[in-house]
Design a protein around this motif. Sequence first.
Motif, PDB file in Angstrom:
ATOM      1  N   SER B  19      12.939  -8.542   1.582  1.00  0.00           N
ATOM      2  CA  SER B  19      13.192  -9.353   0.395  1.00  0.00           C
ATOM      3  C   SER B  19      11.898  -9.649  -0.354  1.00  0.00           C
ATOM      4  O   SER B  19      11.923 -10.037  -1.509  1.00  0.00           O
ATOM      5  CB  SER B  19      13.886 -10.660   0.778  1.00  0.00           C
ATOM      6  N   LEU B  20      10.766  -9.468   0.317  1.00  0.00           N
ATOM      7  CA  LEU B  20       9.486  -9.798  -0.313  1.00  0.00           C
ATOM      8  C   LEU B  20       8.782  -8.560  -0.860  1.00  0.00           C
ATOM      9  O   LEU B  20       8.078  -8.629  -1.854  1.00  0.00           O
ATOM     10  CB  LEU B  20       8.581 -10.511   0.696  1.00  0.00           C
ATOM     11  N   LEU B  21       8.976  -7.415  -0.189  1.00  0.00           N
ATOM     12  CA  LEU B  21       8.371  -6.171  -0.658  1.00  0.00           C
ATOM     13  C   LEU B  21       9.405  -5.398  -1.470  1.00  0.00           C
ATOM     14  O   LEU B  21      10.595  -5.519  -1.227  1.00  0.00           O
ATOM     15  CB  LEU B  21       7.935  -5.328   0.549  1.00  0.00           C
ATOM     16  N   PRO B  22       8.933  -4.582  -2.426  1.00  0.00           N
ATOM     17  CA  PRO B  22       9.905  -3.769  -3.174  1.00  0.00           C
ATOM     18  C   PRO B  22      10.575  -2.773  -2.236  1.00  0.00           C
ATOM     19  O   PRO B  22       9.958  -2.304  -1.278  1.00  0.00           O
ATOM     20  CB  PRO B  22       9.034  -3.062  -4.211  1.00  0.00           C
ATOM     21  N   GLN B  23      11.827  -2.474  -2.505  1.00  0.00           N
ATOM     22  CA  GLN B  23      12.605  -1.595  -1.636  1.00  0.00           C
ATOM     23  C   GLN B  23      13.136  -0.410  -2.416  1.00  0.00           C
ATOM     24  O   GLN B  23      13.533  -0.550  -3.568  1.00  0.00           O
ATOM     25  CB  GLN B  23      13.788  -2.371  -1.040  1.00  0.00           C
ATOM     26  N   ARG B  24      13.153   0.755  -1.764  1.00  0.00           N
ATOM     27  CA  ARG B  24      13.825   1.901  -2.368  1.00  0.00           C
ATOM     28  C   ARG B  24      15.324   1.684  -2.260  1.00  0.00           C
ATOM     29  O   ARG B  24      15.803   1.065  -1.316  1.00  0.00           O
ATOM     30  CB  ARG B  24      13.466   3.182  -1.623  1.00  0.00           C
ATOM     31  N   ASP B  29      15.425  -2.654  -9.506  1.00  0.00           N
ATOM     32  CA  ASP B  29      14.354  -1.985 -10.233  1.00  0.00           C
ATOM     33  C   ASP B  29      13.930  -0.718  -9.487  1.00  0.00           C
ATOM     34  O   ASP B  29      13.179  -0.770  -8.513  1.00  0.00           O
ATOM     35  CB  ASP B  29      13.154  -2.929 -10.390  1.00  0.00           C
ATOM     36  N   PRO B  30      14.400   0.445  -9.937  1.00  0.00           N
ATOM     37  CA  PRO B  30      14.132   1.679  -9.202  1.00  0.00           C
ATOM     38  C   PRO B  30      12.648   2.040  -9.150  1.00  0.00           C
ATOM     39  O   PRO B  30      12.219   2.770  -8.266  1.00  0.00           O
ATOM     40  CB  PRO B  30      14.915   2.746  -9.971  1.00  0.00           C
ATOM     41  N   ASN B  31      11.844   1.516 -10.094  1.00  0.00           N
ATOM     42  CA  ASN B  31      10.432   1.892 -10.126  1.00  0.00           C
ATOM     43  C   ASN B  31       9.528   0.935  -9.363  1.00  0.00           C
ATOM     44  O   ASN B  31       8.313   1.105  -9.362  1.00  0.00           O
ATOM     45  CB  ASN B  31       9.962   1.979 -11.572  1.00  0.00           C
ATOM     46  N   ALA B  32      10.130  -0.089  -8.713  1.00  0.00           N
ATOM     47  CA  ALA B  32       9.315  -1.137  -8.110  1.00  0.00           C
ATOM     48  C   ALA B  32       8.366  -0.598  -7.049  1.00  0.00           C
ATOM     49  O   ALA B  32       7.202  -0.989  -7.001  1.00  0.00           O
ATOM     50  CB  ALA B  32      10.214  -2.218  -7.524  1.00  0.00           C
ATOM     51  N   VAL B  33       8.857   0.315  -6.204  1.00  0.00           N
ATOM     52  CA  VAL B  33       8.016   0.838  -5.126  1.00  0.00           C
ATOM     53  C   VAL B  33       6.850   1.633  -5.714  1.00  0.00           C
ATOM     54  O   VAL B  33       5.705   1.483  -5.299  1.00  0.00           O
ATOM     55  CB  VAL B  33       8.850   1.719  -4.166  1.00  0.00           C
ATOM     56  N   LEU B  34       7.166   2.460  -6.729  1.00  0.00           N
ATOM     57  CA  LEU B  34       6.138   3.256  -7.399  1.00  0.00           C
ATOM     58  C   LEU B  34       5.054   2.355  -7.967  1.00  0.00           C
ATOM     59  O   LEU B  34       3.855   2.589  -7.803  1.00  0.00           O
ATOM     60  CB  LEU B  34       6.805   4.034  -8.533  1.00  0.00           C
ATOM     61  N   GLN B  35       5.490   1.312  -8.629  1.00  0.00           N
ATOM     62  CA  GLN B  35       4.574   0.367  -9.257  1.00  0.00           C
ATOM     63  C   GLN B  35       3.684  -0.286  -8.202  1.00  0.00           C
ATOM     64  O   GLN B  35       2.468  -0.379  -8.347  1.00  0.00           O
ATOM     65  CB  GLN B  35       5.396  -0.702 -10.001  1.00  0.00           C
ATOM     66  N   PHE B  36       4.328  -0.723  -7.100  1.00  0.00           N
ATOM     67  CA  PHE B  36       3.598  -1.385  -6.025  1.00  0.00           C
ATOM     68  C   PHE B  36       2.565  -0.438  -5.423  1.00  0.00           C
ATOM     69  O   PHE B  36       1.440  -0.828  -5.122  1.00  0.00           O
ATOM     70  CB  PHE B  36       4.583  -1.872  -4.954  1.00  0.00           C
ATOM     71  N   THR B  37       2.955   0.847  -5.264  1.00  0.00           N
ATOM     72  CA  THR B  37       2.039   1.829  -4.690  1.00  0.00           C
ATOM     73  C   THR B  37       0.830   2.030  -5.596  1.00  0.00           C
ATOM     74  O   THR B  37      -0.301   2.168  -5.129  1.00  0.00           O
ATOM     75  CB  THR B  37       2.772   3.167  -4.484  1.00  0.00           C
ATOM     76  N   GLN B  38       1.081   2.041  -6.914  1.00  0.00           N
ATOM     77  CA  GLN B  38      -0.044   2.176  -7.845  1.00  0.00           C
ATOM     78  C   GLN B  38      -0.965   0.962  -7.787  1.00  0.00           C
ATOM     79  O   GLN B  38      -2.184   1.089  -7.861  1.00  0.00           O
ATOM     80  CB  GLN B  38       0.482   2.352  -9.272  1.00  0.00           C
ATOM     81  N   ASP B  39      -0.363  -0.214  -7.641  1.00  0.00           N
ATOM     82  CA  ASP B  39      -1.180  -1.436  -7.625  1.00  0.00           C
ATOM     83  C   ASP B  39      -1.928  -1.619  -6.312  1.00  0.00           C
ATOM     84  O   ASP B  39      -2.972  -2.262  -6.267  1.00  0.00           O
ATOM     85  CB  ASP B  39      -0.284  -2.668  -7.877  1.00  0.00           C
ATOM     86  N   ASN B  40      -1.384  -1.105  -5.211  1.00  0.00           N
ATOM     87  CA  ASN B  40      -2.007  -1.289  -3.897  1.00  0.00           C
ATOM     88  C   ASN B  40      -2.177   0.057  -3.207  1.00  0.00           C
ATOM     89  O   ASN B  40      -1.487   0.366  -2.234  1.00  0.00           O
ATOM     90  CB  ASN B  40      -1.136  -2.201  -3.014  1.00  0.00           C
ATOM     91  N   PRO B  41      -3.089   0.891  -3.714  1.00  0.00           N
ATOM     92  CA  PRO B  41      -3.156   2.266  -3.203  1.00  0.00           C
ATOM     93  C   PRO B  41      -3.549   2.380  -1.738  1.00  0.00           C
ATOM     94  O   PRO B  41      -3.194   3.347  -1.079  1.00  0.00           O
ATOM     95  CB  PRO B  41      -4.206   2.925  -4.110  1.00  0.00           C
ATOM     96  N   GLY B  51       7.859   1.853   7.373  1.00  0.00           N
ATOM     97  CA  GLY B  51       9.226   1.748   6.863  1.00  0.00           C
ATOM     98  C   GLY B  51       9.485   0.476   6.092  1.00  0.00           C
ATOM     99  O   GLY B  51      10.630   0.072   5.914  1.00  0.00           O
ATOM    100  N   LEU B  52       8.423  -0.157   5.616  1.00  0.00           N
ATOM    101  CA  LEU B  52       8.620  -1.467   4.987  1.00  0.00           C
ATOM    102  C   LEU B  52       9.122  -1.372   3.548  1.00  0.00           C
ATOM    103  O   LEU B  52       9.414  -2.386   2.924  1.00  0.00           O
ATOM    104  CB  LEU B  52       7.315  -2.271   5.045  1.00  0.00           C
ATOM    105  N   PHE B  53       9.203  -0.153   3.001  1.00  0.00           N
ATOM    106  CA  PHE B  53       9.838  -0.014   1.686  1.00  0.00           C
ATOM    107  C   PHE B  53      11.309   0.366   1.832  1.00  0.00           C
ATOM    108  O   PHE B  53      12.011   0.505   0.838  1.00  0.00           O
ATOM    109  CB  PHE B  53       9.112   1.046   0.846  1.00  0.00           C
ATOM    110  N   GLU B  54      11.721   0.574   3.070  1.00  0.00           N
ATOM    111  CA  GLU B  54      13.135   0.876   3.327  1.00  0.00           C
ATOM    112  C   GLU B  54      13.556   0.135   4.578  1.00  0.00           C
ATOM    113  O   GLU B  54      14.074   0.724   5.521  1.00  0.00           O
ATOM    114  CB  GLU B  54      13.340   2.377   3.525  1.00  0.00           C
ATOM    115  N   VAL B  55      13.306  -1.163   4.579  1.00  0.00           N
ATOM    116  CA  VAL B  55      13.507  -1.965   5.787  1.00  0.00           C
ATOM    117  C   VAL B  55      14.905  -1.770   6.357  1.00  0.00           C
ATOM    118  O   VAL B  55      15.087  -1.547   7.555  1.00  0.00           O
ATOM    119  CB  VAL B  55      13.272  -3.456   5.467  1.00  0.00           C
TER     120      VAL B  55
END
Lengths: 339, 504
Positions: B19-24, B29-41, B51-55
Amino acid sequence: MTLPSMETLAQLSDNLVYSAIAVYALAMLAYAALSARRPEAHRQQPAAAPAVEATIGARADPGSRRSVGAPGEEARDATGPAPHTDASVNAVDRLSAIAAALTILGFLLHLSGVVARGFAAGRAPWGNMYEFAVVAALAAAAAFLVFLRREPVRALGVWITAIVVLTLGLSVTVLYTPAGALVPVLNSYWLVIHVAAAITAGGVFTIGAVAILLYRLRLRAERRGPAHTGYAGRLPAASTLNRVAHTANLFAFPIWTFAVIAGAIWAENSWGRYWGWDPKETWAFITWVLYAAYLHAEATAGWRGTKASWFALLGYAAFVFNFFGVNMWISGLHSYAGI
Amino acid sequence: MRTAVILLGLLALAAVPGSLLPQRNVASDPNAVLQFTQDNPTLAPWLDRLGLFEVYASPWFAAIYILLLVSMTGCVIPRCLRLWRAVRADPPPAPSSFVRLSERREVHAAQCPSEALRAIAADLKSRGFRVRTTGGEVRAERGYARELGNLLFHLSLLVLLAGIALGRLFGFEGRVALVEGAGFSNVVSQYDEFSPRALTDVEGLEPFSFTLNDFEASFETADEKRGEPRQFRAELEYRPDDGSTSKAVEVEPNHPLDVNETKVFLTGHGYAPKVTVRDGRGDVVFTGPVIFLPNDASYASDGVVKAPDARPTELGFEGFFLPTAAVGDRGPYSAFPDALNPQLFLTAFTGDLGMSDGPPQSVYTLVKDDLQQVRADGRPFAKALSVGDTMRLPNGEGSLTFDGVARFANFQIAYDPGKEVSLVAAALLLLGVTTSLLIRRRRVWVRVVASGPDGTRLEAGALPLTRRGGITGEIDAVLTAVSDEREKSSDRPDTERAAGPEKE
């Protein structure tokens, strides 16, 4: 006769909520005075209880009362015979009657405020966060009054009224939203069912959580020795408080289950899937699982009591976080109602 | 039980990070994980490995609930057998002494012993007890439904799992955005995004088609809550596959179109500015609406226009659309979500759009590798267009005319063959949990202590088998069946008995 206009009703609703806050605050003071009384007077609570019941017009059911009240009375008697005077008994009677009467008056004002809001908006009055919070406080007050009729929960009064006053205070200052129509996605009869169930469960969970906190406080005092002094010494016995908490959580759990199921049905009808791990759904799930853990722990030897109470407190924290935190800090499909 | 408590605690804990991290595959928001990956490379790959993006689809989350269900099943099956035996067996005999029972009472009955016991047995039976009368003793028990409900609740979780699994194996979810006037047929190729499950019959989707005739949106105009959405309605012309005539249907939020369990939901909308692009030769190389994706609640939207057929150079336009354009301190913005003063702000690109070769590209972005931004006076060439305006590129390479505004609607189309099973499971679960928490199981025994010519002396005791006892009234009620009460006796002091119910 002409019907009052929407603006008049909305204004009336606001005024009623403000009045309710004032009356609840007085009730809180009365309960605080009651809690602050010296133990000698307080020990007479069993004798005082019928007076409270008479005041709030409870149906007399001495049979069940006697059995539910028994553990607390025994424990209190065990602390030794108490010298007391009729005057102190009367004072406690009077004070608890005043506190209960004020709570009821506050509740009636509060209820009228919610009803007026519903008429002003022309819909169920729980369509945005201000309204959720006001109705949730109403549910907590209602649950307390129901419990007051049948359980020894007078000691919870000061905390419940404090929570209600605090919630209403936050509602009218931080969360306030003028009465209005709904955003389209909320326009469904499932709003009435799903949210009403969630709020009702929340009200009863609140009783459970307060009882658990007092239980832990009292238990610590009891473990330290038989000579209870201070606030903990004036509380009902730990076993009584734990039983009240268990009853409340037991009663609220199926309602919460229903609220989650109703939410899933609505989600299926609105978004095409009944469960999608949206943050609101996730925290509803976490709340449910924690309360399930609590109920299992209460039925497990070695976990009953202190250990189990952690799960109930965490469950309540998850519930409150879902109610306020998820709306404010996490964006998801449920972030439409505005603050 | 302790295993259950620990696993439940773990399950609750494991659900938190999702619930706290973006999820696929979480719809909002389908782009949330992509955005998060760009912000926190640096952090993101590690989170991904865990597996924390697909808990909720991760092996460790599955491990917890599968362990929970296994331990539950292992606990529930023996309990089912025990309940089965208990229901078939007689209630157990009375304890030798009632002293330790929480509730007990003695009473004097006018009848002879057998009659008195018969009366009591009949009374208990009428109140739902299972009763057995043997030599001078009535044994009774009720509240088996509690355990039944408990087992029902736990077993319904397995049914729920089956329902979820059905949906996860055979269902699908897809999304499509349609501009007013556009049509859609329910085949995979027509979806913008289609997520089949492992065993979805992708060739056999429910056959139907529809056209989006009109999309209506209305917004709050009063000062308070100005701009809040009030109504969305998509008017469709729906054509079933059986050749019967098409019919008009309306799809609104909470009112999907349901075609044999395949449901069409209205999940969003936005604007599609209608433009005409002419190239350097003056030929029309593109005309029609172009979907711009909304950014915020005021429907300021971003988008691109591509004209790969333009000559001598291909043309691309990039910019934003404001439904109600206004100018503030920080430049133009949208003041209201409805199209009251629509304006299009565009910059232009020339060169190679990269559409004839290279990987497939998004219709919402330009691939600028082989494009040059058109410049004028040393700055990027940009124009604000109202409806009817034309922007002409400075070197005569082409022009774009803003013809008008259409709306588009997002539809989510979903099929979940397991949802009825899940609904039944949920109903059983609710029934089970309510029954198991509210029904109280208890035993009652009544036996003859003494008998004489003037009647029988009976002793009754009750034992709650659940924590919330509340059986005081029960035993009083049992004894009223025989009591000739004037001289009721009790182990309690008289004063306390006076508070009890005196039902005669």
